[in-house]
Design a protein around this motif. Structure first.
Motif, mmCIF file in Angstrom:
data_model
loop_
_atom_site.group_PDB
_atom_site.id
_atom_site.type_symbol
_atom_site.label_atom_id
_atom_site.label_comp_id
_atom_site.label_asym_id
_atom_site.label_seq_id
_atom_site.Cartn_x
_atom_site.Cartn_y
_atom_site.Cartn_z
ATOM 1 N N ASP A 75 0.713 -0.834 0.269
ATOM 2 C CA ASP A 75 0.189 0.237 -0.202
ATOM 3 C C ASP A 75 1.091 1.091 0.015
ATOM 4 O OD1 ASP A 75 -2.127 -1.688 0.121
ATOM 5 O OD2 ASP A 75 -2.586 -1.085 2.253
ATOM 6 N N ALA A 76 1.922 1.145 0.044
ATOM 7 C CA ALA A 76 2.696 2.229 -0.380
ATOM 8 C C ALA A 76 2.588 2.897 -0.910
ATOM 9 C CB ALA A 76 4.739 2.022 0.351
ATOM 10 N N GLY A 77 2.787 2.404 -2.283
ATOM 11 C CA GLY A 77 2.358 3.511 -3.294
ATOM 12 C C GLY A 77 1.292 4.254 -3.375
ATOM 13 N N ALA A 78 0.059 3.544 -3.149
ATOM 14 C CA ALA A 78 -0.972 4.272 -3.165
ATOM 15 C C ALA A 78 -1.059 5.767 -1.354
ATOM 16 C CB ALA A 78 -2.027 4.047 -2.769
ATOM 17 N N LEU A 79 0.096 5.718 -0.608
ATOM 18 C CA LEU A 79 -0.142 7.254 0.369
ATOM 19 C C LEU A 79 1.307 7.910 -0.434
ATOM 20 C CD1 LEU A 79 0.005 6.889 2.933
ATOM 21 C CD2 LEU A 79 2.137 6.096 3.746
ATOM 22 N N LEU A 80 1.748 7.437 -0.781
ATOM 23 C CA LEU A 80 3.070 7.722 -1.073
ATOM 24 C C LEU A 80 2.591 9.052 -2.433
ATOM 25 C CD1 LEU A 80 6.231 5.766 -1.124
ATOM 26 C CD2 LEU A 80 5.955 7.430 0.263
ATOM 27 N N ASP A 81 1.899 8.265 -2.940
ATOM 28 C CA ASP A 81 1.067 9.606 -4.533
ATOM 29 C C ASP A 81 0.073 10.884 -3.530
ATOM 30 O OD1 ASP A 81 2.054 8.022 -6.196
ATOM 31 O OD2 ASP A 81 0.813 6.710 -6.769
ATOM 32 N N ALA A 82 -0.578 10.175 -2.039
ATOM 33 C CA ALA A 82 -1.394 11.081 -1.436
ATOM 34 C C ALA A 82 -0.483 12.196 -0.386
ATOM 35 C CB ALA A 82 -2.550 10.940 -0.979
ATOM 36 N N GLU A 83 0.741 11.623 -0.433
ATOM 37 C CA GLU A 83 1.225 12.327 1.108
ATOM 38 C C GLU A 83 3.039 13.701 0.145
ATOM 39 O OE1 GLU A 83 0.719 13.002 3.651
ATOM 40 O OE2 GLU A 83 -0.514 11.676 3.915
ATOM 41 N N LEU A 84 3.577 12.562 -1.163
ATOM 42 C CA LEU A 84 4.449 13.347 -1.020
ATOM 43 C C LEU A 84 4.127 14.634 -2.066
ATOM 44 C CD1 LEU A 84 6.419 10.678 -3.509
ATOM 45 C CD2 LEU A 84 7.351 11.582 -0.588
ATOM 46 N N PRO A 85 3.212 15.028 -2.894
ATOM 47 C CA PRO A 85 3.052 16.177 -2.367
ATOM 48 C C PRO A 85 2.499 17.849 -2.085
ATOM 49 C CG PRO A 85 1.283 14.611 -4.190
ATOM 50 C CD PRO A 85 2.542 13.746 -3.159
ATOM 51 N N ARG A 86 2.381 17.182 -0.786
ATOM 52 C CA ARG A 86 1.603 17.547 0.133
ATOM 53 C C ARG A 86 3.314 17.858 0.973
ATOM 54 N NH1 ARG A 86 -2.826 16.106 4.044
ATOM 55 N NH2 ARG A 86 -2.814 13.399 3.138
ATOM 56 N N LEU A 87 4.074 17.402 0.746
ATOM 57 C CA LEU A 87 5.884 18.013 1.208
ATOM 58 C C LEU A 87 6.774 18.812 0.887
ATOM 59 C CD1 LEU A 87 6.858 14.188 1.862
ATOM 60 C CD2 LEU A 87 5.113 15.712 3.233
ATOM 61 N N GLY A 88 6.234 20.072 1.750
ATOM 62 C CA GLY A 88 7.296 21.051 1.306
ATOM 63 C C GLY A 88 9.019 20.704 0.775
ATOM 64 N N THR A 89 9.654 21.389 0.933
ATOM 65 C CA THR A 89 11.573 21.058 -0.187
ATOM 66 C C THR A 89 11.624 21.007 1.762
ATOM 67 O OG1 THR A 89 11.526 23.078 -1.453
ATOM 68 C CG2 THR A 89 13.576 22.550 -0.437
ATOM 69 N N GLY A 90 12.821 20.059 1.288
ATOM 70 C CA GLY A 90 13.530 20.419 2.947
ATOM 71 C C GLY A 90 13.120 18.547 3.648
ATOM 72 N N TRP A 91 12.065 17.800 3.174
ATOM 73 C CA TRP A 91 11.603 16.667 3.943
ATOM 74 C C TRP A 91 12.177 15.416 3.535
ATOM 75 C CZ3 TRP A 91 7.183 15.997 7.179
ATOM 76 C CH2 TRP A 91 6.166 17.576 7.862
ATOM 77 N N ARG A 92 12.165 13.942 4.159
ATOM 78 C CA ARG A 92 12.797 13.519 4.386
ATOM 79 C C ARG A 92 11.703 12.241 4.352
ATOM 80 N NH1 ARG A 92 15.964 16.194 1.881
ATOM 81 N NH2 ARG A 92 17.849 16.973 2.902
#
Length: 143
Positions: free
Chosen positions: A40-57
């Protein structure tokens, strides 16, 4: 800094596969997401990564196969290798194996020789890890 917390540490998206352990090891600024299955990581990352700003890990936490799958999903979605860390909680006995002949996946113990379910080739399970495939290499071996 947009991607830092008050202590100067980079902010992290912490993806835990399985149960949440060692809660004291996470920082206040971390965004904690718990998955039952690494698939389920792909679906989670599809939703979360666009919300992260510069510098997030991204920090993946779980068994060896689970953190490799989360890391591969993050890299496939454009994260840089330097932006993704893993914390293995339980190395487990099984690893995901990527067949070097037909690219089929299987599960085996490190150091085993197995027959690829895709092409029937005898594969030696190596310790050569592919971050792209989230698996270790199954290299053709001699029976």
């Amino acid at each position: 800094m947009a991607g830092s917390d008050d202590s100067g540490h980079a902010r992290r998206l912490v993806v835990v596969v399985g149960h949440v352990a060692d809660a004291d090891r996470y920082r206040d600024g971390d965004r904690l997401c718990v998955l039952r299955d690494a698939a389920d990581a792909g679906a989670l990352l599809d939703a979360e990564l666009p919300r992260l700003g510069t510098g997030w890990r991204v920090l993946a936490v779980g068994t060896g196969p689970d953190v490799r799958a989360v890391r591969a999903a993050a890299l496939a979605r454009g994260a840089l290798a330097e932006e993704v860390s893993v914390r293995v909680l339980d190395d487990g006995a099984q690893v995901r194996v990527h067949c070097g002949v037909c690219h089929h996946g299987a599960q085996a113990r490190a150091g085993d020789v197995l027959e690829c379910p895709g092409c029937g080739t005898a594969l030696v399970v190596t310790d050569h890890e592919s971050r792209v495939h989230g698996a270790v290499l199954g290299a053709p071996g001699v029976r």
